[in-house]
Design an enzyme around this catalytic site. Structure first.
Site, mmCIF file in Angstrom:
data_model
loop_
_atom_site.group_PDB
_atom_site.id
_atom_site.type_symbol
_atom_site.label_atom_id
_atom_site.label_comp_id
_atom_site.label_asym_id
_atom_site.label_seq_id
_atom_site.Cartn_x
_atom_site.Cartn_y
_atom_site.Cartn_z
ATOM 1 N N GLU A 188 -51.414 21.900 -17.179
ATOM 2 C CA GLU A 188 -50.219 21.194 -16.730
ATOM 3 C C GLU A 188 -49.251 22.145 -16.042
ATOM 4 O O GLU A 188 -48.700 21.835 -14.981
ATOM 5 C CB GLU A 188 -49.554 20.505 -17.919
ATOM 6 C CG GLU A 188 -48.431 19.559 -17.523
ATOM 7 C CD GLU A 188 -48.013 18.656 -18.672
ATOM 8 O OE1 GLU A 188 -48.800 17.766 -19.042
ATOM 9 O OE2 GLU A 188 -46.904 18.856 -19.211
ATOM 10 N N ARG A 244 -27.034 18.215 13.200
ATOM 11 C CA ARG A 244 -25.672 18.052 12.712
ATOM 12 C C ARG A 244 -24.788 19.134 13.320
ATOM 13 O O ARG A 244 -25.112 20.333 13.232
ATOM 14 C CB ARG A 244 -25.667 18.148 11.174
ATOM 15 C CG ARG A 244 -24.294 18.136 10.533
ATOM 16 C CD ARG A 244 -23.600 16.811 10.715
ATOM 17 N NE ARG A 244 -22.408 16.725 9.864
ATOM 18 C CZ ARG A 244 -21.459 15.825 10.033
ATOM 19 N NH1 ARG A 244 -21.560 14.906 10.982
ATOM 20 N NH2 ARG A 244 -20.422 15.818 9.237
ATOM 21 N N GLN A 296 -24.074 31.021 9.478
ATOM 22 C CA GLN A 296 -24.850 31.908 8.619
ATOM 23 C C GLN A 296 -24.932 31.401 7.184
ATOM 24 O O GLN A 296 -25.983 31.517 6.530
ATOM 25 C CB GLN A 296 -24.235 33.313 8.636
ATOM 26 C CG GLN A 296 -25.104 34.373 7.971
ATOM 27 C CD GLN A 296 -24.475 35.740 8.064
ATOM 28 O OE1 GLN A 296 -23.464 36.013 7.413
ATOM 29 N NE2 GLN A 296 -25.053 36.621 8.886
#
Length: 382
Positions: free
Chosen positions: A245, A271, A282
């Protein structure tokens, strides 16, 4: 070392990506809102072989090696935006199907594996209890000899797939004097047995399409043929299933992180703020650079652990390291994506806020982050 996927693995990854993107993403927001588990989607995943990836073909599975299994789950996590469905498949496969394949008798394999692989059966792992989650030594569910079998009494909680499972891998105390190592036994318990009861179903923060609940066992009689892995062998079986798992379930989170990374890159390129794309700022670019670093490091750790499932004596250490790094990287990535998207990331109509809710549980299930650090420390002799 060769880090390239072979031809079969590339084809497998591509097939699963296309399947998940085409078949599994319709109405994800609505399913999450309504907490709906769709059996028909489960069946579609089974037809792709996802519910039985490493199981040999003789028992109904595709027979993939452990690394290819992780690659397939990585692709599923990337292509499927329904993380709850992905989680349910992995809980079924890695904590239930794999133990039956690895520890079951021929009769048990022939009885259960074909249905578990073809989607007609769903499995749940019943280990945690109201008073014993991470502390498995405090387990109260007991299985007492009775005639030609055992009577099981107890309550299990936080059972993934519990409300919909047809069969459960149930852990119970068979010899309290021996404690966890030697005194715990696992059983295959069918939902139809008298005394097997599905109690409350829980609502949760994330992974809402993966049903989770409580199972109650009241004088449930199982024959000795229901013992999985031998009387007293429950701790070994559970540890093995957790290795699988931790190594393979968390491959799905790599796919999720990669998808979110690509979503963030695309968003920041379009955007605009202060007259330029926010990708040129940055502070934003550095967050995305960190996401890329986490994806690449996580994939290497998970693939190493998955490879080691069939080869390494230290796989438990590798699995703990990868599980810890991936879960914490997933949470960081989702929070950073929200920050990059700003107010839009806070809105439910975008995938981003759901990704955060789904990610938080990764630091809890399959052993908490604190448990993984304990395991790592133990391997280091601390």
């Amino acid at each position: 070392m060769d880090f390239a996927l072979n031809e079969e693995q590339r084809i497998l990854r591509g097939q699963i990506l296309r399947f998940a993107q085409d078949k599994l993403n319709k109405d994800v927001r609505q399913r999450d809102r309504d907490q709906v588990f769709q059996r028909e989607l489960w069946g579609a995943c089974a037809q792709m072989g996802l519910t039985g990836l490493p199981v040999p073909q003789a028992y109904g599975g595709p027979g993939l090696d452990s690394l290819s299994t992780a690659i397939a789950i990585d692709a599923l996590g990337y292509g499927c935006e329904d993380s709850g469905l992905v989680f349910s498949i992995c809980a079924h496969l890695l904590a239930c199907v794999v133990p039956i394949w690895k520890f079951g008798t021929e009769e048990q394999k022939n009885r259960y594996l074909p249905g578990l692989c073809d989607g007609t059966l769903i499995a749940a792992n019943a280990m945690s209890e109201p008073e014993s989650g991470s502390d498995a030594f405090a387990m109260q569910t007991r299985a007492e000899p009775h005639g030609d079998g055992f009577l099981i009494n107890g309550t299990k909680t936080f059972v993934s797939n519990g409300p919909v499972a047809d069969v459960a891998v149930v852990f119970a105390v068979t010899d309290r004097a021996k404690g966890y190592f030697g005194g715990i036994t696992s059983f295959l318990v069918d939902r139809a047995l008298p005394g097997y009861r599905v109690a409350q179903k829980f609502e949760k923060m994330g992974l809402r399409t993966s049903p989770i609940g409580e199972l109650v066992f009241e004088d449930v009689f199982v024959s000795k043929d229901a013992v999985l892995g031998g009387v007293g062998g429950g701790s070994r079986l559970f540890a093995h299933s957790m290795d699988w798992e931790r190594a393979c379930l968390f491959a799905s989170h790599i796919g999720t992180m990669e998808r979110l990374l690509e979503k963030a890159v695309a968003y920041t390129r379009t955007r605009r703020q202060s007259g330029q794309a926010i990708s040129k700022h940055q502070a934003v670019a550095h967050k995305i650079a960190d996401m890329k670093m986490q994806v690449e490091a996580a994939r290497l750790l998970v693939y190493k652990a998955a490879w080691g499932l069939e080869r390494s004596q230290s796989v438990s250490l590798d699995a703990a390291v990868s599980k810890l790094f991936v879960s914490e990287s997933l949470v960081r990535t989702t929070l950073d994506v929200v920050q990059v998207f700003g107010g839009y990331g806070f809105l439910s109509e975008f995938e981003v806020e759901r990704a955060v809710r789904d990610a938080i549980g990764s630091k809890l299930y399959s052993g908490t982050s604190e448990i993984q650090r304990n395991i790592i420390a133990g391997w280091l002799g601390l």
